[in-house]
Design an enzyme around this catalytic site. Structure first.
Site, PDB file in Angstrom:
ATOM      1  N   TYR A  43      40.470  38.066  37.502  1.00 46.79           N
ATOM      2  CA  TYR A  43      39.165  38.106  36.835  1.00 46.79           C
ATOM      3  C   TYR A  43      39.201  39.022  35.612  1.00 46.79           C
ATOM      4  O   TYR A  43      38.676  38.678  34.551  1.00 46.79           O
ATOM      5  CB  TYR A  43      38.096  38.574  37.825  1.00 46.79           C
ATOM      6  CG  TYR A  43      36.699  38.564  37.256  1.00 46.79           C
ATOM      7  CD1 TYR A  43      36.120  37.383  36.805  1.00 46.79           C
ATOM      8  CD2 TYR A  43      35.954  39.740  37.191  1.00 46.79           C
ATOM      9  CE1 TYR A  43      34.833  37.371  36.283  1.00 46.79           C
ATOM     10  CE2 TYR A  43      34.663  39.731  36.679  1.00 46.79           C
ATOM     11  CZ  TYR A  43      34.104  38.546  36.230  1.00 46.79           C
ATOM     12  OH  TYR A  43      32.835  38.541  35.707  1.00 46.79           O
TER      13      TYR A  43
ATOM     14  N   SER B 255      32.135  41.144  30.526  1.00 46.12           N
ATOM     15  CA  SER B 255      32.017  41.973  31.715  1.00 46.12           C
ATOM     16  C   SER B 255      32.692  43.313  31.447  1.00 46.12           C
ATOM     17  O   SER B 255      33.583  43.407  30.590  1.00 46.12           O
ATOM     18  CB  SER B 255      32.704  41.293  32.905  1.00 46.12           C
ATOM     19  OG  SER B 255      32.764  42.145  34.034  1.00 46.12           O
TER      20      SER B 255
END
Length: 254
Positions: free
Chosen positions: A153, A140
């Site tokens: 995250y 990501s």
């Protein structure tokens, strides 16, 4: 003559996609099937992956990547693997570091990092058996940028990036390429909804006014491209963002 014909018929290459029940995983299973792979669709939701496997002519294997026995069963069913897409992952919450729910941070690390390692370890014999394999880890842009409320995250996705880099070093000299595809803003049915505990309004607000965020199919197209380069070509990392997203803090909204 019949035996000669059978021997000359190439067997389809096998791809394993984790988190294949929805979003990027399901789109990737379809994209790899279009490239001629026999796709093993792995996820927890059996009904979804069975329907997907029927659609793409693949195989469904129910698998929880946080459970060692479940991952061992997946590996036992896949003796040879040409492409492994470690896609399963997720985010929960937007806690500040000073108010972090450590149980949710622990879950994010278990799924995004330890689950990826668990599956890769289990399937390495099958990847080696192929003689020419590709591991594609779905990272990501959160593995490159920090942002407020994203500590759990972003830490996990930074972990994915470093695990990918380390694995590439450690497997150097073997016929296994190790790649990362790192998407930015992708609008899927479930990612933000899960992050906000099912709050549809908060999930929708993430993409409000954004001129064409990425779709799962855009990321799947990139993954399939990375996975199908010539065997001597390793795409170390591919960062893919929508045009509207210049950086984590710079997103054009109408």
């Amino acid at each position: 003559m019949g035996g000669m014909s059978d021997q000359s018929t190439p067997q389809p290459r096998t791809a394993v996609v984790t988190g294949a029940s929805s979003g990027i995983g399901a789109a990737t299973a379809r994209a790899l099937a279009e490239q001629g792979f026999r796709v093993v669709c792995a996820a927890r939701r059996t009904d979804r992956i069975e329907a997907l496997a029927d659609e793409v002519g693949g195989e469904a294997i129910t698998c929880d990547i946080t459970d060692a026995a479940s991952v061992e069963a997946l590996a036992a069913a896949v003796p040879v693997c040409h492409v492994l897409v470690n896609n399963a992952g997720g985010a929960v919450g937007v806690d500040r570091v000073d108010e972090a729910d450590l149980d949710t941070w622990r879950w994010m690390y278990d799924v995004n990092v330890l689950g990826l390692v668990r599956v890769t370890q289990a399937l390495l014999p099958a990847l080696r058996a192929s003689g020419d394999a590709v591991v594609v880890n779905v990272g990501s842009t959160a593995g490159r940028w920090a942002y407020e409320g994203g500590g759990g995250y972003t830490a996990a996705k930074h972990g994915v990036k470093v695990v990918t880099e380390t694995l590439r070093l450690e497997l150097n000299g073997e016929p296994i390429r190790v790649c990362e595809v790192a998407p930015g803003m992708v609008r899927t049915d479930e990612f933000s909804l899960k992050r906000f505990g099912g709050d549809q309004a908060r999930a929708d607000a993430v993409y409000a006014g954004v001129d064409q965020p990425l779709l799962a199919e855009d990321v799947a197209d990139a993954i399939a491209w990375v996975a199908t380069r010539p065997s001597h070509v390793d795409i170390d990392e591919l960062v893919i963002k929508p045009r509207a997203q210049a950086a984590a803090h710079k997103v054009h909204r109408s």
